[in-house]
Design an enzyme around this catalytic site. Structure first.
Site, PDB file in Angstrom:
ATOM      1  N   ASP A  41       0.863  -1.191   0.000  1.00 51.73           N
ATOM      2  CA  ASP A  41       0.000   0.000   0.000  1.00 51.73           C
ATOM      3  C   ASP A  41       0.897   1.238   0.000  1.00 51.73           C
ATOM      4  OD1 ASP A  41      -1.700   2.102   0.488  1.00 51.73           O
ATOM      5  OD2 ASP A  41      -2.796   1.116   2.116  1.00 51.73           O
ATOM      6  N   TYR A  86      -4.843  16.302  -7.429  1.00 55.40           N
ATOM      7  CA  TYR A  86      -4.409  15.313  -8.432  1.00 55.40           C
ATOM      8  C   TYR A  86      -3.324  15.947  -9.312  1.00 55.40           C
ATOM      9  CZ  TYR A  86      -4.757  11.925 -12.307  1.00 55.40           C
ATOM     10  OH  TYR A  86      -4.485  10.975 -13.279  1.00 55.40           O
ATOM     11  N   ASN A 103       3.222   3.462 -11.899  1.00 57.91           N
ATOM     12  CA  ASN A 103       1.920   3.597 -12.563  1.00 57.91           C
ATOM     13  C   ASN A 103       0.750   3.749 -11.598  1.00 57.91           C
ATOM     14  OD1 ASN A 103      -0.299   2.867 -14.649  1.00 57.91           O
ATOM     15  ND2 ASN A 103      -0.424   1.232 -13.115  1.00 57.91           N
ATOM     16  N   LYS A 149       0.582  14.785 -10.016  1.00 60.19           N
ATOM     17  CA  LYS A 149       1.008  14.418 -11.378  1.00 60.19           C
ATOM     18  C   LYS A 149       2.130  15.336 -11.857  1.00 60.19           C
ATOM     19  CE  LYS A 149      -1.122  10.903 -11.578  1.00 60.19           C
ATOM     20  NZ  LYS A 149      -0.570   9.608 -11.974  1.00 60.19           N
TER      21      LYS A 149
HETATM   22  N1  LIG Z   1      -7.359   6.161 -16.882  1.00 56.31           N
HETATM   23  C1  LIG Z   1      -7.024   7.333 -17.390  1.00 56.31           C
HETATM   24  O1  LIG Z   1      -7.750   7.902 -18.220  1.00 56.31           O
HETATM   25  C2  LIG Z   1      -5.735   7.994 -16.989  1.00 56.31           C
HETATM   26  C3  LIG Z   1      -5.417   9.245 -17.559  1.00 56.31           C
HETATM   27  C4  LIG Z   1      -4.233   9.875 -17.177  1.00 56.31           C
HETATM   28  C5  LIG Z   1      -3.391   9.257 -16.260  1.00 56.31           C
HETATM   29  N2  LIG Z   1      -3.729   8.052 -15.722  1.00 56.31           N
HETATM   30  C6  LIG Z   1      -2.810   7.465 -14.718  1.00 56.31           C
HETATM   31  O2  LIG Z   1      -2.642   6.086 -14.962  1.00 56.31           O
HETATM   32  C7  LIG Z   1      -2.297   5.419 -13.754  1.00 56.31           C
HETATM   33  C8  LIG Z   1      -3.061   4.105 -13.661  1.00 56.31           C
HETATM   34  O3  LIG Z   1      -4.439   4.389 -13.555  1.00 56.31           O
HETATM   35  P1  LIG Z   1      -5.587   3.435 -14.137  1.00 56.31           P
HETATM   36  O4  LIG Z   1      -6.385   4.271 -15.045  1.00 56.31           O
HETATM   37  O5  LIG Z   1      -5.055   2.158 -14.612  1.00 56.31           O
HETATM   38  O6  LIG Z   1      -6.461   3.237 -12.794  1.00 56.31           O
HETATM   39  P2  LIG Z   1      -7.006   1.952 -12.038  1.00 56.31           P
HETATM   40  O7  LIG Z   1      -7.629   0.995 -12.983  1.00 56.31           O
HETATM   41  O8  LIG Z   1      -7.831   2.494 -10.927  1.00 56.31           O
HETATM   42  O9  LIG Z   1      -5.673   1.300 -11.439  1.00 56.31           O
HETATM   43  C9  LIG Z   1      -4.964   1.945 -10.410  1.00 56.31           C
HETATM   44  C10 LIG Z   1      -3.930   1.002  -9.836  1.00 56.31           C
HETATM   45  O10 LIG Z   1      -3.257   1.699  -8.773  1.00 56.31           O
HETATM   46  C11 LIG Z   1      -3.245   0.887  -7.611  1.00 56.31           C
HETATM   47  N3  LIG Z   1      -3.309   1.729  -6.419  1.00 56.31           N
HETATM   48  C12 LIG Z   1      -4.128   2.771  -6.166  1.00 56.31           C
HETATM   49  N4  LIG Z   1      -3.907   3.263  -4.927  1.00 56.31           N
HETATM   50  C13 LIG Z   1      -2.918   2.508  -4.386  1.00 56.31           C
HETATM   51  C14 LIG Z   1      -2.255   2.508  -3.136  1.00 56.31           C
HETATM   52  N5  LIG Z   1      -2.558   3.355  -2.142  1.00 56.31           N
HETATM   53  N6  LIG Z   1      -1.286   1.587  -2.926  1.00 56.31           N
HETATM   54  C15 LIG Z   1      -0.964   0.703  -3.875  1.00 56.31           C
HETATM   55  N7  LIG Z   1      -1.557   0.646  -5.092  1.00 56.31           N
HETATM   56  C16 LIG Z   1      -2.536   1.536  -5.333  1.00 56.31           C
HETATM   57  C17 LIG Z   1      -4.476  -0.014  -7.736  1.00 56.31           C
HETATM   58  O11 LIG Z   1      -4.226  -1.223  -7.062  1.00 56.31           O
HETATM   59  P3  LIG Z   1      -5.105  -1.803  -5.840  1.00 56.31           P
HETATM   60  O12 LIG Z   1      -6.514  -1.411  -6.062  1.00 56.31           O
HETATM   61  O13 LIG Z   1      -4.821  -3.276  -5.892  1.00 56.31           O
HETATM   62  O14 LIG Z   1      -4.480  -1.173  -4.653  1.00 56.31           O
HETATM   63  C18 LIG Z   1      -4.521  -0.264  -9.242  1.00 56.31           C
HETATM   64  O15 LIG Z   1      -3.706  -1.354  -9.588  1.00 56.31           O
HETATM   65  C19 LIG Z   1      -2.591   6.415 -12.620  1.00 56.31           C
HETATM   66  O16 LIG Z   1      -1.368   6.919 -12.124  1.00 56.31           O
HETATM   67  C20 LIG Z   1      -3.379   7.520 -13.309  1.00 56.31           C
HETATM   68  O17 LIG Z   1      -3.191   8.782 -12.723  1.00 56.31           O
HETATM   69  C21 LIG Z   1      -4.875   7.407 -16.064  1.00 56.31           C
END
Ligand SMILES: NC(=O)c1ccc[n+]([C@@H]2O[C@H](COP(=O)([O-])OP(=O)(O)OC[C@H]3O[C@@H](n4cnc5c(N)ncnc54)[C@H](OP(=O)(O)O)[C@@H]3O)[C@@H](O)[C@H]2O)c1
Length: 302
Positions: A75, A184, A102, A188
């Site tokens: 975590d 956020y 990530n 970032k």
């Molecule tokens: N989706 C978009 O449109 C988008 C756009 C721009 C940037 N991003 C960036 O892409 C990255 C991945 O996001 P995603 O879209 O794939 O979101 P997601 O599906 O919600 O996945 C987020 C991941 O982060 C992990 N996580 C979150 N909080 C955590 C914590 N406190 N400790 C450990 N692990 C944690 C979650 O794992 P657990 O739940 O197992 O803890 C999950 O594996 C992020 O950094 C986000 O800012 C995404």
């Protein structure tokens, strides 16, 4: 830049060791599943959800039976001592070629980490800084051996929404000193500035921040912003799949080294783009490095 095809464009990764945070869902899960088809020696990935972690291990083993896969439960908002213990117990390798920061959350309700930092700062920036401090020696040793070592931060176009000043150092221990999206944006922005600071101090590691695009993952599903959910469902046809969102981080992690400029920010896929003025601010990058080094001075590397 021609369209990116992960099946064809990712080279053979034999012998390489990879570490991906947030591999239990969305972009991180897709990164693990794409990379495993290219034969790396070992993929480590983190997350909190053990059930999801076990499912990703099973899917990855089915796709790449010769690659070792390890889920490290960690975590990012727990204490530095707990993060250290999780990584020390889970990561057993004398090399590390690719580190992808990530994991993240967006527009989550106000809250504090176990050590009292704002939640998005802890999840998106500081937790990763702790892990990088732990793993920096192994990254440097791998680079010394002549290997091409990459450190990729999955940041966001959302860095543009950082609050006035970019990083409000005096407010990092407050849950909601600024709005959800400003918090956020601040986290970032820090990911981009951290890459800039790394390039200055450790140029032998290629540090690249990437925006993945905007798409439909649990990041959006978990936001508490109902207006955002409505907007996104209205434009859902524009949203990328989680697999497509993985392309830019995968490109940065595996494209031929000469195609990347150390420390530059890339939009999908592989398009070098100027980030915000604050993200290009050398003095702010130095200030963040200094703040982080002071804050983590008791974190003993592995
Ligand atoms: N989706 C978009 O449109 C988008 C756009 C721009 C940037 N991003 C960036 O892409 C990255 C991945 O996001 P995603 O879209 O794939 O979101 P997601 O599906 O919600 O996945 C987020 C991941 O982060 C992990 N996580 C979150 N909080 C955590 C914590 N406190 N400790 C450990 N692990 C944690 C979650 O794992 P657990 O739940 O197992 O803890 C999950 O594996 C992020 O950094 C986000 O800012 C995404």
């Amino acid at each position: 830049m021609p369209a990116f095809n992960p099946d064809k464009d990712i080279p053979d990764l034999s012998g390489k060791v990879v570490f991906v945070t947030g591999g239990t869902s969305g972009i991180g899960k897709e990164i693990v599943l794409f990379l495993v088809s290219h034969n790396p020696a070992h993929i480590y990935f983190t997350g909190r959800n053990e059930e999801a972690g076990a499912a990703v291990v099973a899917a990855a083993k089915a796709k790449g039976p010769s690659t070792e896969i390890t889920f490290v439960k960690c975590d990012l908002c727990s204490s530095r001592a707990k993060i250290r213990q999780a990584i020390a117990e889970g990561f057993k390798s004398d090399r590390l070629d690719i580190f992808i920061a990530n994991a993240g959350i967006m527009a989550a309700p106000p809250g504090l980490t176990e050590e009292g930092f704002e939640l998005q700062w802890g999840s998106n920036y500081l937790g990763h800084a702790v892990i990088l401090q732990l793993l920096r020696p192994v990254l440097l040793r791998t680079a010394e051996s002549g290997a091409d070592v990459r450190h990729i931060q999955v940041t966001s176009y959302g860095h543009n929404y950082a609050p006035p000043g970019g990083i409000q150092f005096e407010n990092l221990r407050k849950a909601d000193a600024v709005g959800d999206f400003a918090r956020y944006g601040q986290s970032k922005l820090a990911q981009i500035l951290f890459c800039k600071a790394m390039v200055k101090r450790y140029p032998q590691i290629t540090s690249v921040p990437v925006h993945p695009g905007v798409g439909n993952t649990n990041l959006l599903r978990n936001t508490k912003q109902s207006w955002l959910k409505s907007v996104l469902s209205a434009v859902s046809f524009l949203l990328k799949s989680a697999a497509e969102l993985a392309y830019n981080p995968l490109w940065a992690a595996t494209a031929p080294l000469q195609k990347l400029e150390n420390g530059q920010y890339y939009e999908p896929v592989g398009k070098k783009t100027a980030p915000s003025k604050l993200a290009r601010d050398e003095a702010l990058a130095d200030k963040l490095w200094e703040w982080t080094s002071n804050e983590l001075n008791d974190v003993e590397a592995l």
